[in-house]
Design a protein around this motif. Sequence first.
Motif: not given
Length: 226
Positions: A136-148
Amino acid sequence: MSGPLKTCVLVSGTGSNLQALINACRAGKLNIEINHVISNVANAGGLARAESAGIATSVLQHGLFSSRDDFDRALALLMAAGKPDLVVLAGFMRIIGPRVLQPFQGKMINLHPSLLPRYRGTETYRRAIEAGDREHGASIHFVTEELDGGPVISQVVIPILDDDDPQTLAARLGPMEHRLLVATAGFLAEHQVKCSDGAVIIDGKTLEAPLKLQENDQLGFNQPRD
Ligand code: GRF
């Protein structure tokens, strides 16, 4: 980037990730300056943490707005006040609408507790365990109109142990999320990182796979880069 990245942090909960950023700034490990913390929850623990650190805070209770669009309009105005270079969603439990997205496109990142694209949304720990995943883990992503769904910048991976339940898995991931967030904020302060056509561009090159947090808290590339 010469001066520190002016950073606005959005929180809804306890704010342990915000605290990790504050601590790293205080220790001189991060070239960012958190100048505004905003919450949609009046008693969010993150607000108290920010106040203790002398950071300006604002509360915007979504329940007091007649529509999602009105809330978003007010949120965008508040966010803009601090002229942020970077907006960090650290446990902000509201879906961001176009009125916020548009002015902050490419400047807004979200921390999500899964190895995206797996398990968008909630209850990621339970879903990963039930699927029989070994990691498992965690992610950091740019925020766009699509949830996560925005392009992923960085990830941390941890094993799922045989006797893990959602609580034990979440408890082990928490400190790793803190480290991932601090490392990623530091990386963003040192590199030109852009979001373009659904991809992450680092110093002019497309990122082929998310940066992975290493044991030394540095972010390593998954593939050779020239
Ligand atoms: C973190 O687990 C993060 O992955 C999720 O919300 C949680 C926030 O925790 N998006 P905290 O408020 O920073 O303690």
